[in-house]
Design an enzyme around this catalytic site. Sequence first.
Site, PDB file in Angstrom:
ATOM      1  N   GLU A   1      -6.062   9.395   8.543  1.00 16.32           N
ATOM      2  CA  GLU A   1      -4.657   9.434   9.008  1.00 16.32           C
ATOM      3  C   GLU A   1      -4.560  10.167  10.352  1.00 16.32           C
ATOM      4  OE1 GLU A   1      -1.538   8.699   7.276  1.00 16.32           O
ATOM      5  OE2 GLU A   1      -2.516   7.725   5.569  1.00 16.32           O
TER       6      GLU A   1
ATOM      7  N   ASP B   1       0.855  -1.195   0.000  1.00 15.32           N
ATOM      8  CA  ASP B   1       0.000   0.000   0.000  1.00 15.32           C
ATOM      9  C   ASP B   1       0.886   1.239   0.000  1.00 15.32           C
ATOM     10  OD1 ASP B   1      -2.491   1.419   0.133  1.00 15.32           O
ATOM     11  OD2 ASP B   1      -1.977   1.944   2.190  1.00 15.32           O
ATOM     12  N   SER B   2       0.276   2.365  -0.366  1.00 16.68           N
ATOM     13  CA  SER B   2       1.015   3.626  -0.353  1.00 16.68           C
ATOM     14  C   SER B   2       1.361   4.047   1.075  1.00 16.68           C
ATOM     15  CB  SER B   2       0.164   4.705  -1.020  1.00 16.68           C
ATOM     16  OG  SER B   2      -1.103   4.768  -0.397  1.00 16.68           O
TER      17      SER B   2
ATOM     18  N   HIS C   1      -8.348   3.632   2.960  1.00 21.27           N
ATOM     19  CA  HIS C   1      -8.680   4.325   4.206  1.00 21.27           C
ATOM     20  C   HIS C   1     -10.183   4.348   4.499  1.00 21.27           C
ATOM     21  CE1 HIS C   1      -4.629   5.663   3.599  1.00 21.27           C
ATOM     22  NE2 HIS C   1      -4.639   6.407   4.685  1.00 21.27           N
TER      23      HIS C   1
ATOM     24  N   CYS D   1     -10.877   2.923  -1.709  1.00 25.72           N
ATOM     25  CA  CYS D   1      -9.636   3.466  -1.136  1.00 25.72           C
ATOM     26  C   CYS D   1      -9.407   2.751   0.187  1.00 25.72           C
ATOM     27  CB  CYS D   1      -9.786   4.972  -0.919  1.00 25.72           C
ATOM     28  SG  CYS D   1      -8.409   5.698  -0.016  1.00 25.72           S
TER      29      CYS D   1
ATOM     30  N   CYS E   1      -3.697  -1.086  -2.316  1.00 22.88           N
ATOM     31  CA  CYS E   1      -3.943   0.302  -2.691  1.00 22.88           C
ATOM     32  C   CYS E   1      -4.781   0.354  -3.967  1.00 22.88           C
ATOM     33  CB  CYS E   1      -2.596   0.987  -2.919  1.00 22.88           C
ATOM     34  SG  CYS E   1      -2.728   2.709  -3.369  1.00 22.88           S
TER      35      CYS E   1
HETATM   36  N1  DGL Z   1      -3.914   3.759  -0.512  1.00 21.54           N
HETATM   37  C1  DGL Z   1      -4.580   4.759  -1.334  1.00 21.54           C
HETATM   38  C2  DGL Z   1      -5.724   4.088  -2.115  1.00 21.54           C
HETATM   39  O1  DGL Z   1      -6.261   3.061  -1.728  1.00 21.54           O
HETATM   40  C3  DGL Z   1      -5.078   5.911  -0.516  1.00 21.54           C
HETATM   41  C4  DGL Z   1      -3.999   6.819   0.035  1.00 21.54           C
HETATM   42  C5  DGL Z   1      -3.163   7.488  -1.045  1.00 21.54           C
HETATM   43  O2  DGL Z   1      -3.627   8.425  -1.710  1.00 21.54           O
HETATM   44  O3  DGL Z   1      -2.039   7.037  -1.221  1.00 21.54           O
HETATM   45  O4  DGL Z   1      -6.096   4.584  -3.154  1.00 21.54           O
END
Ligand code: DGL
Length: 247
Positions: A150, A7-8, A182, A180, A70
């Site tokens: 976050e 993930d990012s 989050h 997403c 992600c």
């Molecule tokens: N992990 C990203 C997603 O699921 C969300 C956070 C980001 O913008 O990196 O798209």
Amino acid sequence: MKVGVFDSGIGGLSVVKSLLEANLFEEIVYFGDTARVPYGIKDKNTIIRYSIEAVEFFKNFDLDLIITACNTVSAYALCEMREAAHCPVVGVVQAGALAVSNTLTCKDANILVLGTKATIASKAYELELHTLEFMNIQTKATGLFVPLVEEQIYNKNVLDATFDYYFNDLQEPDVVILGCTHFPLLLRYLKSYFKKETLFIHSGDAIVAYLKREFVFSRTYMHPKLKFFASENPDGLKKIAREWLGI
Ligand code: DGL
């Protein structure tokens, strides 16, 4: 079975939670690119470059599978990651669209896709949903949800004002795709905002269903080994993992 979850940042832990509940893997290696999050506002080439670097990192672990938790990466970099990897790479976008079609028979259902700016701009969910004959689709980039999670800001007034800001011009959806990592953390609040019959699609549950469909799991693992890596502040990631995953 050894799986890498990419993930990012920290958000992919919401997918790890579903993987842990499903007991599919002997070992889960998580990598969050916390130094460069968010990906959702970056351009395609940058997202691809960072994602290939993550594949290179995972080469240290002799994995059987990589899951891109992600949505932004799943929307832009899956092909390139597959070319770079020595094992299969699966993403959450196709899994999310299939989860809609596994739960809904009515092709006219109004589907709202939420995601980062990049995910929504990619139209990846719309393409997958169109293939499955769902045509009544609304999309909304709800980037503010990411910092709210976050920062762990779950104040009802703040959230309701944010939801009003994003959703006031939308038709009432039958299905909301939480596109997403989050967004599942806001599920409780989104549920009380939309009508009570609204169906929510969570990337973690969707990918578990997808994996069970695509791969053979001959046994379950009750106590998988967990390894957490981050490109910045790994202790911060481990602390959040303990809180979110209850480990
Ligand atoms: N992990 C990203 C997603 O699921 C969300 C956070 C980001 O913008 O990196 O798209």
